[in-house]
Design an enzyme around this catalytic site. Structure first.
Site, mmCIF file in Angstrom:
data_model
loop_
_atom_site.group_PDB
_atom_site.id
_atom_site.type_symbol
_atom_site.label_atom_id
_atom_site.label_comp_id
_atom_site.label_asym_id
_atom_site.label_seq_id
_atom_site.Cartn_x
_atom_site.Cartn_y
_atom_site.Cartn_z
ATOM 1 N N PRO A 190 0.827 -1.222 0.000
ATOM 2 C CA PRO A 190 0.000 0.000 0.000
ATOM 3 C C PRO A 190 0.857 1.266 0.000
ATOM 4 O O PRO A 190 0.345 2.360 -0.176
ATOM 5 C CB PRO A 190 -0.814 -0.121 1.292
ATOM 6 C CG PRO A 190 -0.080 -1.074 2.149
ATOM 7 C CD PRO A 190 0.685 -1.989 1.239
ATOM 8 N N GLU A 209 1.632 -7.877 8.902
ATOM 9 C CA GLU A 209 2.010 -6.456 9.013
ATOM 10 C C GLU A 209 2.856 -6.012 7.819
ATOM 11 O O GLU A 209 3.172 -4.836 7.672
ATOM 12 C CB GLU A 209 2.781 -6.198 10.309
ATOM 13 C CG GLU A 209 1.899 -6.014 11.529
ATOM 14 C CD GLU A 209 0.845 -4.930 11.322
ATOM 15 O OE1 GLU A 209 1.193 -3.832 10.886
ATOM 16 O OE2 GLU A 209 -0.338 -5.206 11.584
ATOM 17 N N ARG A 268 -3.460 -8.284 -20.594
ATOM 18 C CA ARG A 268 -4.333 -7.912 -21.709
ATOM 19 C C ARG A 268 -3.670 -6.925 -22.664
ATOM 20 O O ARG A 268 -4.173 -6.676 -23.744
ATOM 21 C CB ARG A 268 -5.694 -7.404 -21.213
ATOM 22 C CG ARG A 268 -5.659 -6.160 -20.409
ATOM 23 C CD ARG A 268 -6.922 -6.025 -19.579
ATOM 24 N NE ARG A 268 -8.141 -6.099 -20.366
ATOM 25 C CZ ARG A 268 -8.602 -5.137 -21.162
ATOM 26 N NH1 ARG A 268 -7.915 -4.012 -21.273
ATOM 27 N NH2 ARG A 268 -9.716 -5.297 -21.849
ATOM 28 N N ASP A 289 -9.573 1.562 -24.735
ATOM 29 C CA ASP A 289 -10.049 1.404 -23.360
ATOM 30 C C ASP A 289 -9.863 2.689 -22.562
ATOM 31 O O ASP A 289 -8.978 3.500 -22.862
ATOM 32 C CB ASP A 289 -9.247 0.307 -22.649
ATOM 33 C CG ASP A 289 -9.799 -1.077 -22.931
ATOM 34 O OD1 ASP A 289 -10.957 -1.180 -23.342
ATOM 35 O OD2 ASP A 289 -9.047 -2.047 -22.734
HETATM 36 N N1 SAM Z 1 1.215 -2.655 7.707
HETATM 37 C C1 SAM Z 1 1.250 -2.393 6.299
HETATM 38 C C2 SAM Z 1 1.158 -0.880 6.075
HETATM 39 O O1 SAM Z 1 0.513 -0.214 6.873
HETATM 40 O O2 SAM Z 1 1.705 -0.371 5.084
HETATM 41 C C3 SAM Z 1 0.112 -3.071 5.578
HETATM 42 C C4 SAM Z 1 0.277 -4.559 5.490
HETATM 43 S S1 SAM Z 1 -1.038 -5.355 4.632
HETATM 44 C C5 SAM Z 1 -2.142 -5.795 5.934
HETATM 45 C C6 SAM Z 1 -0.358 -6.885 4.147
HETATM 46 C C7 SAM Z 1 0.119 -6.959 2.718
HETATM 47 O O3 SAM Z 1 -0.964 -6.762 1.840
HETATM 48 C C8 SAM Z 1 1.153 -5.949 2.298
HETATM 49 O O4 SAM Z 1 2.451 -6.319 2.678
HETATM 50 C C9 SAM Z 1 0.986 -5.919 0.804
HETATM 51 O O5 SAM Z 1 1.698 -6.948 0.166
HETATM 52 C C10 SAM Z 1 -0.512 -6.187 0.640
HETATM 53 N N2 SAM Z 1 -1.302 -4.974 0.383
HETATM 54 C C11 SAM Z 1 -2.178 -4.397 1.223
HETATM 55 N N3 SAM Z 1 -2.749 -3.331 0.677
HETATM 56 C C12 SAM Z 1 -2.250 -3.196 -0.554
HETATM 57 C C13 SAM Z 1 -2.440 -2.273 -1.604
HETATM 58 N N4 SAM Z 1 -3.279 -1.247 -1.489
HETATM 59 N N5 SAM Z 1 -1.743 -2.440 -2.760
HETATM 60 C C14 SAM Z 1 -0.877 -3.471 -2.876
HETATM 61 N N6 SAM Z 1 -0.642 -4.397 -1.908
HETATM 62 C C15 SAM Z 1 -1.308 -4.266 -0.761
#
Ligand code: SAM
Length: 267
Positions: free
Chosen positions: A106, A133, A171, A186
């Site tokens: 994220p 986490e 795609r 698109d």
């Molecule tokens: N504690 C982290 C933070 O606050 O940045 C979030 C961890 S999340 C619960 C667990 C995993 O989900 C991340 O390591 C990532 O690989 C994935 N993930 C969660 N949200 C995402 C997003 N918006 N885009 C891409 N991957 C995501």
């Protein structure tokens, strides 16, 4: 293109990857997807992949060793070609430039159609799905070459994000969509949203379809579609118009839309 995905939950992928366009792309050999369970690369009898965070706090953190071991096993350890400063350091994985190692996070750069196009130009991608986490910071610092977020919200794991990236990239690969150039109109491909689509029946519950689309007149259809895309973008995402590539005719049509809006507001 070959895409390797590192995950603790490989079983969640086949349902989506083995249908429709993605399935056909794989059957035609245009796309190879390989799933790797990070747990298979964890050491010890219990194959531990996560530990509590240093400094306390809730949740678990994915350990670096299984992720480094998985990446090394999947793409091999290669001698540095200038990518890594300290290639002689045995603890560093040195990656060939063909490998693009992406951590789904994220905190990554926000995924867009432009990034999908950029990724579609690579021969190989490797996607790492985090969980809990997240992953130990050394994975981010010393292993990945890119971090991608699919939106400003937090998912339980990177698997859904990896599916989104694979789908959007696949795609765009040559020959994957039935009609050549089908992805080009698109939404977001040209910087605009696409206009509306209609299909049979011509009339449904008293609601008509635009006559021009049934006229068979290619130039008129093309003009109608372009103007419909401009109108939709104007209405829903006017921010996109400042970066879209616009012809003089497009700019004229946008002025017409602006005048229409002003005169409607004045009524
Ligand atoms: N504690 C982290 C933070 O606050 O940045 C979030 C961890 S999340 C619960 C667990 C995993 O989900 C991340 O390591 C990532 O690989 C994935 N993930 C969660 N949200 C995402 C997003 N918006 N885009 C891409 N991957 C995501």
């Amino acid at each position: 293109m070959q895409i390797d995905i590192l995950t603790l939950f490989p079983e969640v992928f086949p349902g989506y990857f083995n249908v429709s366009i993605l399935q056909k792309a794989q059957a035609a050999g245009r796309l190879v997807i390989r799933l790797h369970n990070i747990r298979d690369y964890a050491a010890g009898k219990h194959r531990v992949t996560d530990e509590p965070p240093y400094g306390g706090g809730g949740g678990m953190v994915l350990k670096p060793e299984p992720i480094f071991a998985a990446v090394e096993a999947v793409i091999g350890r290669q001698k540095a070609k200038g990518r890594r400063q300290k290639a002689e350091d045995d603890h560093l994985v040195t990656l060939s430039p063909v490998h693009h190692v992406i951590l789904l996070s994220p905190q990554g750069r926000p995924f867009t159609q432009q990034i999908a196009q950029e990724l579609a130009g690579h021969e190989r991608l490797l996607l790492i799905c985090g969980r809990y986490e997240g992953v130990d910071e050394r994975v981010r610092q010393h292993l990945v070459t890119d971090e991608i977020s699919i939106g400003d919200y937090v998912l339980t794991g990177g698997e859904l994000a990896a599916m989104v990236v694979v789908d959007a990239v696949a795609r765009l690969l040559p020959g994957v969509l039935g009609a050549e150039g089908a992805a080009e109109a698109d939404s977001h491909a040209t910087g605009l949203l696409e206009g509306p689509h209609y299909t049979r029946p011509a009339e449904f519950r008293g609601w008509d379809t635009p006559e021009v689309l049934r006229s068979g007149h290619a130039a008129n259809i093309q003009r109608w579609r372009r103007q419909a895309a401009l109108r939709r973008t104007w209405q829903r995402r006017p921010d996109l118009l400042s970066t879209a590539v616009l012809t003089e005719e497009d700019k004229w049509f946008l002025r017409v839309l602006a005048e229409e809006t002003v005169s409607r507001e004045g009524e």
